[in-house]
Design a protein around this motif. Structure first.
Motif, short mmCIF file in Angstrom:
data_model
loop_
_atom_site.label_atom_id
_atom_site.label_comp_id
_atom_site.label_asym_id
_atom_site.label_seq_id
_atom_site.Cartn_x
_atom_site.Cartn_y
_atom_site.Cartn_z
N LYS A 204 0.87 -1.19 0.00
CA LYS A 204 0.00 0.00 0.00
C LYS A 204 0.90 1.24 0.00
O LYS A 204 1.88 1.30 0.76
CB LYS A 204 -0.89 -0.01 1.24
N CYS A 205 0.58 2.19 -0.83
CA CYS A 205 1.45 3.36 -0.96
C CYS A 205 0.70 4.48 -1.70
O CYS A 205 -0.47 4.33 -2.05
CB CYS A 205 2.70 2.99 -1.76
N GLN A 206 1.41 5.58 -1.91
CA GLN A 206 0.89 6.62 -2.80
C GLN A 206 1.86 6.70 -3.98
O GLN A 206 3.06 6.51 -3.79
CB GLN A 206 0.88 7.96 -2.07
N ALA A 207 1.34 6.94 -5.16
CA ALA A 207 2.25 7.04 -6.32
C ALA A 207 1.76 8.14 -7.24
O ALA A 207 0.56 8.45 -7.28
CB ALA A 207 2.28 5.71 -7.06
N GLU A 208 2.70 8.73 -7.93
CA GLU A 208 2.30 9.75 -8.89
C GLU A 208 3.00 9.55 -10.23
O GLU A 208 4.11 9.00 -10.28
CB GLU A 208 2.54 11.16 -8.34
N VAL A 209 2.32 9.99 -11.27
CA VAL A 209 2.93 9.99 -12.61
C VAL A 209 3.56 11.36 -12.78
O VAL A 209 2.88 12.39 -12.61
CB VAL A 209 1.88 9.76 -13.71
N GLU A 219 -2.27 9.21 -6.79
CA GLU A 219 -3.30 8.26 -6.36
C GLU A 219 -2.74 7.38 -5.22
O GLU A 219 -1.54 7.10 -5.18
CB GLU A 219 -3.64 7.39 -7.57
N SER A 220 -3.63 6.97 -4.32
CA SER A 220 -3.21 6.04 -3.25
C SER A 220 -3.86 4.70 -3.47
O SER A 220 -4.94 4.61 -4.05
CB SER A 220 -3.64 6.57 -1.88
N GLY A 221 -3.22 3.65 -2.98
CA GLY A 221 -3.80 2.32 -3.13
C GLY A 221 -2.72 1.26 -3.03
O GLY A 221 -1.72 1.46 -2.35
N ILE A 230 4.66 -2.93 -13.06
CA ILE A 230 3.80 -2.84 -11.87
C ILE A 230 2.34 -2.99 -12.27
O ILE A 230 1.94 -2.64 -13.39
CB ILE A 230 4.02 -1.50 -11.12
N SER A 231 1.57 -3.55 -11.34
CA SER A 231 0.15 -3.76 -11.58
C SER A 231 -0.61 -3.36 -10.32
O SER A 231 -0.10 -2.60 -9.51
CB SER A 231 -0.07 -5.23 -11.96
N GLY A 232 -1.82 -3.90 -10.13
CA GLY A 232 -2.66 -3.51 -8.99
C GLY A 232 -3.54 -2.33 -9.38
O GLY A 232 -3.25 -1.61 -10.34
N ILE A 233 -4.61 -2.13 -8.61
CA ILE A 233 -5.60 -1.11 -9.00
C ILE A 233 -4.97 0.27 -9.08
O ILE A 233 -5.27 1.06 -9.99
CB ILE A 233 -6.80 -1.13 -8.02
N LEU A 234 -4.05 0.57 -8.15
CA LEU A 234 -3.38 1.87 -8.19
C LEU A 234 -2.69 2.06 -9.54
O LEU A 234 -2.83 3.11 -10.19
CB LEU A 234 -2.38 1.94 -7.03
N PHE A 252 6.36 5.26 -0.19
CA PHE A 252 5.96 4.13 0.67
C PHE A 252 5.54 4.61 2.06
O PHE A 252 5.05 3.82 2.85
CB PHE A 252 7.11 3.13 0.81
N LEU A 253 5.76 5.89 2.34
CA LEU A 253 5.49 6.37 3.70
C LEU A 253 4.19 7.18 3.80
O LEU A 253 3.89 7.71 4.87
CB LEU A 253 6.66 7.23 4.20
N ALA A 254 3.47 7.31 2.71
CA ALA A 254 2.22 8.09 2.76
C ALA A 254 1.32 7.47 3.83
O ALA A 254 1.15 6.27 3.88
CB ALA A 254 1.53 8.04 1.40
#
Ligand SMILES: Cc1cc2nc3c(=O)[nH]c(=O)nc-3n(C[C@H](O)[C@H](O)[C@H](O)COP(=O)(O)OP(=O)(O)OC[C@H]3O[C@@H](n4cnc5c(N)ncnc54)[C@H](O)[C@@H]3O)c2cc1C
Length: 379
Positions: A204-209, A219-221, A230-234, A252-254
């Motif tokens: 679980k994390c936050q990621a940005e393009v 987006e978080s997820g 990478i895959s997953g809904i996020l 990874f710290l969001a």
């Protein structure tokens, strides 16, 4: 006079359009032409077999054309879609994030109620009927494998059969409509970096393009690491905004208190300290290029794990196709601006939405609006 409507495509949009048409005008003659051996095959695959059919948190900005979608959602939001399904006997349930599912949590229930309405209302369904050619004079003449049909109205509801021999895009082009290039959407991303050592891990994390210096989408997820991406809904949601060369920057710290993390690292200043924060292999991957092991450096690495997008996986792993029939050629009621009597609905159009029920919502909503606009008197 009895009007005849031909619907090309027996998927989510085509079936809904047919059912609503007969609800409004029981006298209409409605024929669905479906190339597969049965209708609604894709509905069964949706939502991991549970069919996330819409979302109560319905907003135009969850789609690629918010202005167009604002008008669409004003006419048909989640409540209207739920009411339509309740009206044909489907009970729904909503999860804590607003995602709406059939109460049975089985996609087959959605298809079953639609199929029951087809039978009850004598809607003609011709399967194994790939449509190859359509011409229009006064009426539409539709040539399909094994036959020919004639209609006063034509609804193209062909979805995104991007690789099919004759797909909806070709049919739309023949009527003068433009196509926005079609590409996989809601799809895993390929990365320039090999991720084999962490393949299979979910975090679980936050990621940005990030494109250049601009954050295009955040987006978080949950991310699922694969050998080469990478895959997953996020990630699926990021894929709607990412292009080759863009970076995906993972934090990874969001959601955690960074001071606590800093103290934890200061108290154990060696790479193994991170195994209490992240899965061991991921902790290694994040810190492997660190020059020294200070709390500040480790925090920065955990907050900015940077991957380079090299492309996407193919249509086989995509939930939707992005692109499609250019909506500038389409009126708000999903009729063609170019050809009287022609309507286009669902994924065939250049409308795509986030994960969470938004794509099926558009399929149902566009079909319901088109059915209600087809020129029949309401009951
Ligand atoms: C694995 C997976 C899971 C998904 N889960 C969800 C989810 O939970 N929630 C959500 O909102 N969205 C989900 N989606 C997306 C959703 O399924 C689509 O947005 C939706 O099905 C689009 O509906 P449609 O009727 O426009 O197209 P389709 O469902 O693709 O239907 C089009 C139909 O037209 C037929 N056809 C095409 N060309 C011709 C031709 N020339 N002649 C005759 N027939 C033709 C096709 O065979 C097909 O049956 C998922 C997609 C996938 C692949």
């Amino acid at each position: 006079m009895q009007k005849k409507v031909i619907i090309v495509g027996g998927g989510a949009a085509g079936l809904t359009c047919a059912v609503r048409l007969k609800q409004i005008n029981p006298g209409a003659a409605v024929t669905i032409l479906e190339q597969n051996d049965r209708v609604g095959k894709k509905i069964l695959k949706t939502g991991n077999g549970r069919c996330n059919l819409t979302n109560l948190d319905m907003r135009p900005e969850y789609y690629n054309h918010p202005d167009f979608m604002e008008k669409c959602l004003k006419r048909c939001s989640a409540r209207e879609v739920i009411a339509f399904f309740n009206g044909i006997g489907l009970l729904t349930r909503t999860d804590s994030e607003g995602r709406v599912y059939p109460y049975s949590e089985t996609a087959a229930s959605v298809l079953d109620v639609l199929r029951r309405e087809l039978e009850k209302n004598n809607i003609e369904v011709v399967c194994g009927a790939a449509v190859r050619e359509i011409t229009k004079k006064d009426t539409f003449i539709v040539k399909y494998d094994g036959g020919e049909a004639e209609g006063d109205y034509l609804v193209l509801a062909c979805g995104s059969q991007a690789q099919a021999e004759t797909n909806g895009y070709d049919l739309a082009v023949r009527f003068g409509h433009a196509i926005i290039p079609v590409r996989p959407g809601l799809v895993p991303l390929r990365t320039a970096e090999s991720l084999r050592s962490v393949s299979g891990l979910r975090v679980k994390c936050q990621a940005e393009v990030v494109r250049g210096t601009d954050t295009v989408h955040r987006e978080s997820g949950e991310i699922l690491f694969k050998d080469e991406g990478i895959s997953g809904i996020l990630t699926l949601n990021l894929s709607r905004h990412a292009a080759p060369g863009n970076a995906v920057v993972i934090d990874f710290l969001a959601g955690t208190d960074r001071k606590t993390v800093a103290k934890l690292i200061e108290s154990r200043p060696e790479p193994e300290a991170l195994t209490g924060i992240l899965p061991k292999m991921l902790a290694r991957a994040v810190t492997q290029n660190l020059d020294g092991f200070s709390a500040a450096k480790v925090l920065a690495a955990l907050e900015n794990f940077r991957l380079t997008v090299s492309g996407t996986y193919g249509f086989g792993q995509a939930q939707i196709a992005m692109g499609g029939v250019d909506i500038t050629g389409i009126n708000d009621d999903f009729s063609s601006r170019l050809v009287p009597g022609l309507y286009m609905v669902g994924e065939l159009l250049d409308i795509d939405g986030a994960c969470g029920g938004y794509n099926l919502h558009f399929a149902w909503a566009s079909a319901l609006i088109a059915a209600e606009s087809l020129g029949f008197e309401k009951k």
